[in-house]
Design a protein around this motif. Structure first.
Motif, mmCIF file in Angstrom:
data_model
loop_
_atom_site.group_PDB
_atom_site.id
_atom_site.type_symbol
_atom_site.label_atom_id
_atom_site.label_comp_id
_atom_site.label_asym_id
_atom_site.label_seq_id
_atom_site.Cartn_x
_atom_site.Cartn_y
_atom_site.Cartn_z
ATOM 1 N N SER A 61 37.689 37.949 38.912
ATOM 2 C CA SER A 61 36.342 37.406 39.056
ATOM 3 C C SER A 61 35.880 36.890 37.699
ATOM 4 N N SER A 64 35.448 39.222 34.438
ATOM 5 C CA SER A 64 35.882 40.588 34.755
ATOM 6 C C SER A 64 36.584 41.273 33.584
ATOM 7 N N GLU A 67 33.916 42.344 31.159
ATOM 8 C CA GLU A 67 33.146 43.484 31.648
ATOM 9 C C GLU A 67 33.967 44.773 31.576
ATOM 10 N N ASP A 155 27.259 47.975 49.535
ATOM 11 C CA ASP A 155 26.406 47.246 50.476
ATOM 12 C C ASP A 155 25.261 48.108 50.972
ATOM 13 N N SER A 159 25.000 51.984 43.383
ATOM 14 C CA SER A 159 25.127 51.164 42.180
ATOM 15 C C SER A 159 26.549 50.637 42.056
ATOM 16 N N ALA A 160 26.664 49.376 41.699
ATOM 17 C CA ALA A 160 27.983 48.774 41.547
ATOM 18 C C ALA A 160 28.650 49.297 40.287
ATOM 19 N N ARG A 184 33.556 38.794 46.716
ATOM 20 C CA ARG A 184 32.335 39.359 46.166
ATOM 21 C C ARG A 184 31.986 38.738 44.822
ATOM 22 N N ALA A 185 30.919 37.944 44.820
ATOM 23 C CA ALA A 185 30.430 37.364 43.577
ATOM 24 C C ALA A 185 29.502 38.325 42.839
ATOM 25 N N ASP A 186 29.138 39.425 43.499
ATOM 26 C CA ASP A 186 28.216 40.387 42.897
ATOM 27 C C ASP A 186 28.934 41.484 42.130
ATOM 28 N N LEU A 187 30.252 41.449 42.104
ATOM 29 C CA LEU A 187 31.032 42.498 41.451
ATOM 30 C C LEU A 187 31.992 41.886 40.443
#
Length: 218
Positions: A61, A64, A67, A155, A159-160, A184-187
């Protein structure tokens, strides 16, 4: 098929590793399908398996790797879905950052909860891990049920984690769970498309990120 070279008189572990990485670099000339730190990760995965098909299968991603390095620098707790994956992550590279590696598969409470729910221990272990404080990195190399449970809990409002290493191997829901992760663009995630994966590859991903983090402080 690369030609098998003569036996090389190299016995020191660091020298063997350096020679192996140099061979990989020579057999994947530039321009490569991955650049910068992403190549460092993919090269480490190829080093772990001698599988050059990973050149077509590893996915990242956006951001990534960055992060993952940040989470390690912040002393993240790294949660694995198997003891095998936990053992594949060398503590010596994480110790300078205060990171802990945890696996809940053999926790009696997890076993009891999984039996009561009629689920797998890998899935229920996710619930226990999500209660841990601080940044988390989930390392899933074996159990699609763990990856699916993690996505479901996120979902549902959990918390991610700072990073998900999604590399479950196998034939039942392995490819499907990773395909879902990769939407998943949120992770932040690093994954291997298709059926391939495994604890060794998942652990090697953290090893690569820890090396990159260590290089920043050297």
């Amino acid at each position: 098929m690369p030609h098998t070279s003569p036996i090389q008189p190299i016995f020191a572990p660091d020298a063997i590793e350096a020679a192996s990485l140099a061979i990989i670099d020579s057999e994947v000339p530039e321009p490569r399908p991955y650049d910068g730190p992403r190549w460092d990760v993919v090269r480490r995965l190829i080093h772990t398996t001698a599988d050059f098909e990973l050149l077509d299968l590893v996915r990242f991603s956006e951001g990534s790797v960055r992060e993952g390095i940040r989470a390690i620098e912040a002393g993240a707790t790294i949660v694995t879905d198997t003891e095998m994956a936990r053992c594949a992550i060398p503590p010596r590279r994480l110790a300078p950052f205060g990171c802990a590696v945890r696996c809940f598969m053999n926790d009696p409470e997890v076993a009891a909860a999984a039996k009561a729910a009629g689920s797998t221990r890998a899935a229920l272990a996710v619930d226990f891990a999500l209660d841990l404080p601080g940044p988390l990195i989930f390392v899933i190399g074996n159990a699609p049920t763990a990856l699916l449970r993690l996505l479901s809990r996120i979902d549902g409002g959990a918390s991610a984690p700072a990073l998900v290493v999604g590399m479950p191997v196998g034939f039942v829901n392995a490819a499907q769970s990773k395909a879902l992760l990769m939407t998943r663009a949120d992770l932040a995630w690093i994954a291997i498309a298709g059926r391939k994966g495994g604890s060794a590859l998942a652990g090697a991903t953290i090893n690569a990120l820890a090396i990159l983090a260590g290089a920043k402080t050297a």
